[in-house]
Enzyme design. Structure first.
Site, PDB file in Angstrom:
ATOM      1  N   ILE A  45      91.055  17.909  51.942  1.00  0.00           N
ATOM      2  CA  ILE A  45      89.855  17.631  52.744  1.00  0.00           C
ATOM      3  C   ILE A  45      89.223  18.973  53.076  1.00  0.00           C
ATOM      4  O   ILE A  45      89.768  19.736  53.885  1.00  0.00           O
ATOM      5  CB  ILE A  45      90.230  16.861  54.030  1.00  0.00           C
ATOM      6  CG1 ILE A  45      90.990  15.571  53.692  1.00  0.00           C
ATOM      7  CG2 ILE A  45      88.966  16.551  54.842  1.00  0.00           C
ATOM      8  CD1 ILE A  45      91.655  14.901  54.892  1.00  0.00           C
ATOM      9  N   CYS A  55      95.052  20.936  52.839  1.00  0.00           N
ATOM     10  CA  CYS A  55      95.577  20.598  51.513  1.00  0.00           C
ATOM     11  C   CYS A  55      96.133  19.174  51.487  1.00  0.00           C
ATOM     12  O   CYS A  55      96.536  18.622  52.515  1.00  0.00           O
ATOM     13  CB  CYS A  55      96.707  21.541  51.130  1.00  0.00           C
ATOM     14  SG  CYS A  55      96.208  23.235  50.824  1.00  0.00           S
ATOM     15  N   GLU A  57      98.964  18.087  50.353  1.00  0.00           N
ATOM     16  CA  GLU A  57     100.379  17.978  50.726  1.00  0.00           C
ATOM     17  C   GLU A  57     100.530  17.894  52.239  1.00  0.00           C
ATOM     18  O   GLU A  57     101.330  17.113  52.760  1.00  0.00           O
ATOM     19  CB  GLU A  57     101.148  19.199  50.208  1.00  0.00           C
ATOM     20  CG  GLU A  57     101.152  19.345  48.696  1.00  0.00           C
ATOM     21  CD  GLU A  57      99.966  20.128  48.138  1.00  0.00           C
ATOM     22  OE1 GLU A  57      98.878  20.113  48.769  1.00  0.00           O
ATOM     23  OE2 GLU A  57     100.121  20.749  47.076  1.00  0.00           O
TER      24      GLU A  57
HETATM   25  N1  THU Z   1      94.740  22.645  47.535  1.00  0.00           N
HETATM   26  C1  THU Z   1      95.586  21.634  47.866  1.00  0.00           C
HETATM   27  O1  THU Z   1      95.156  20.548  48.278  1.00  0.00           O
HETATM   28  N2  THU Z   1      96.912  21.844  47.750  1.00  0.00           N
HETATM   29  C2  THU Z   1      97.459  23.024  47.351  1.00  0.00           C
HETATM   30  O2  THU Z   1      98.659  23.217  47.513  1.00  0.00           O
HETATM   31  C3  THU Z   1      96.611  24.025  46.713  1.00  0.00           C
HETATM   32  C4  THU Z   1      95.167  23.945  47.078  1.00  0.00           C
HETATM   33  C5  THU Z   1      93.280  22.420  47.682  1.00  0.00           C
HETATM   34  C6  THU Z   1      92.650  23.204  48.800  1.00  0.00           C
HETATM   35  C7  THU Z   1      91.216  23.274  48.338  1.00  0.00           C
HETATM   36  O3  THU Z   1      90.541  22.096  48.753  1.00  0.00           O
HETATM   37  C8  THU Z   1      91.308  23.251  46.818  1.00  0.00           C
HETATM   38  O4  THU Z   1      92.615  22.799  46.521  1.00  0.00           O
HETATM   39  C9  THU Z   1      91.073  24.592  46.155  1.00  0.00           C
HETATM   40  O5  THU Z   1      91.860  25.571  46.732  1.00  0.00           O
END
Ligand code: THU
Length: 139
Positions: A45, A55, A57
């Protein structure tokens, strides 16, 4: 615990459908399997103030913990740029590894998937060796 890896990866793909990513266009889905059998899904989000982004997770983890669930068996994670197939696995960032370590320790099974048949099957201990956690603050 017997983990249905295919189902968990499918749940991660479902979770990714709700990713809110107007800035990076990188879409992530996570499905966190609790020891009680419940699956908590999370997506990333983003926010116009970029650092506020959450993130996938941690979305899944915080949903579970806020519902009183703290024991976990496995997490499946899928991520790719919008409209692209998963050429690379998407591994959790350092902050998410640390957040998971608080509740899961080394044994959490981490499934980093490109598809339901192509995935890396690892553990949080492998991804975050010598993690700092609750045990360090025991006295
Ligand atoms: N992102 C995640 O959702 N999980 C991770 O562990 C790595 C990065 C997302 C954050 C952001 O919205 C996009 O990926 C690019 O960094």
């Amino acid at each position: 615990m017997d983990v249905n890896v295919t189902k968990l990866i499918e749940a991660a793909f479902e979770a990714r459908e709700n990713a809110y990513t107007p800035y990076s266009h990188f879409r992530v889905g996570a499905a966190l399997l609790a020891k009680n059998g419940q699956v908590f899904k999370g997506c990333n989000i983003e926010n116009a103030a970029y650092s506020v982004t959450n993130c996938a997770e941690r979305t899944a983890l915080f949903k579970a913990v806020s519902e009183g669930v703290r024991e976990f068996e496995a997490i499946a994670i899928v991520g790719s740029m919008e409209g692209q197939v998963n050429e690379l696995i998407s591994a959790p960032c350092g902050v998410c590894r640390q957040a998971l370590f608080e509740f899961c320790g080394n044994d959490l099974r981490v499934i980093l998937a490109k598809s339901t048949t192509d995935y890396l099957d690892t553990t949080l201990g492998e991804l975050l060796p010598y993690g700092f956690g609750p045990a360090n603050l025991e006295h």
